[in-house]
Design an enzyme around this catalytic site. Sequence first.
Site, PDB file in Angstrom:
ATOM      1  N   HIS B 125       0.835  -1.215   0.000  1.00  0.00           N
ATOM      2  CA  HIS B 125       0.000   0.000   0.000  1.00  0.00           C
ATOM      3  C   HIS B 125       0.866   1.261   0.000  1.00  0.00           C
ATOM      4  CE1 HIS B 125      -3.505   2.539   1.265  1.00  0.00           C
ATOM      5  NE2 HIS B 125      -2.541   3.243   1.829  1.00  0.00           N
ATOM      6  N   GLU B 126       1.828   1.314   0.908  1.00  0.00           N
ATOM      7  CA  GLU B 126       2.628   2.543   1.039  1.00  0.00           C
ATOM      8  C   GLU B 126       3.485   2.796  -0.198  1.00  0.00           C
ATOM      9  OE1 GLU B 126       1.957   4.617   3.324  1.00  0.00           O
ATOM     10  OE2 GLU B 126       0.676   3.270   4.472  1.00  0.00           O
ATOM     11  N   HIS B 129       1.732   4.923  -2.585  1.00  0.00           N
ATOM     12  CA  HIS B 129       1.854   6.367  -2.312  1.00  0.00           C
ATOM     13  C   HIS B 129       3.189   6.897  -2.816  1.00  0.00           C
ATOM     14  CE1 HIS B 129      -1.802   6.680  -0.095  1.00  0.00           C
ATOM     15  NE2 HIS B 129      -1.399   6.025   0.967  1.00  0.00           N
ATOM     16  N   HIS B 135      -5.478   7.526  -2.107  1.00  0.00           N
ATOM     17  CA  HIS B 135      -6.362   6.467  -1.618  1.00  0.00           C
ATOM     18  C   HIS B 135      -7.510   6.202  -2.588  1.00  0.00           C
ATOM     19  CE1 HIS B 135      -4.878   7.013   2.757  1.00  0.00           C
ATOM     20  NE2 HIS B 135      -4.243   6.040   2.146  1.00  0.00           N
TER      21      HIS B 135
END
Lengths: 132, 193
Positions: B125-126, B129, B135
């Site tokens: 997930h990170e 980013h 998101h």
Amino acid sequence: RFFPNITAIPPWHLPNTTSIAPWDAFTKFAGCQSGEVRDGLSKLKQYFSNFGYIPNSPSNFSDKFDDELEKALKTYQQNFNLNVTGQLDDKTLQQIVRPRCGNADIVNGTNSMNSGKSSSFHTTGHFHTTAH
Amino acid sequence: YTFFPGTPIWPANRRDLTYGFLPANGLTDEVKAVFTRAFEKWSAVTPLTFTQTDSFSSADIKIAFYSGDHGDGEPFDGVLGTLAHAFSPTNGRFHLDQDENWVVSGDVTRSDLPSSVDLESVAVHEIGHLLGLGHSSVEDAIMYPTISARTKKVELATDDIEGIQLLYGSNPNYNGSTTTSNTQERETNDGEA
């Protein structure tokens, strides 16, 4: 704390982690209505501020369920595909207390999480959008 | 999928990225391998490559575990709550909460520790980013903001792949077959699948 192959560790060797997660206390606000004052509601506003749902971050939020909180709730519910009620219902609170990424959902006031379309590029002079 | 305001990305001359670990964390090779697997999820669908370096200071992506206030204005909060955060391109900072009970291998869904968090799931997930994704409201997507304890979710969903390929294009070897939405979940509180 790293756990290699946690399923191979006997339960009695695991640490006793009965501490309450930081946001679990928010569940006590279930059913709280607009206009009510509840002790600790300011912390819920701080939560919404941290993730971009309340644009300004005053040093001391009030404990009143005000219009700003209701608006934040509605946007949050939209982003997480919940019924948009503006109320602190059980499903919304269950979502709020879940562990999550610390990055904000709304950055600089721009919310595109559940807009139905995601803006992408200015390419050849027209604005191109891509449907989810 | 969403992008950060202004749609920041890694420029064309910086697509072969390096990542390094804060030496003070003293991470084992097993922990570092979790991040390698996480980076591979994104390199499989884009032209980006990721290479581990021993030089933390010169790495494009700097991975560090911190506890509480660690100086970037986004303090961590102990067990559960906020798990990690990462900055948009080309900042490269990737911070994880040192106080979490990170599971490195094994089946996290069968853990007896209620606050177990799957490290690879959070890492995937990170990294999204770090590459420029914000998101997503698609629950199966890696870029959905929340993840329950004792949950593993490491496969990019169609939503993630569409978003990242808009930013960087597709890996020439990508044939679409890595697109899955399999999510293994074991909720700690409500028993939902």
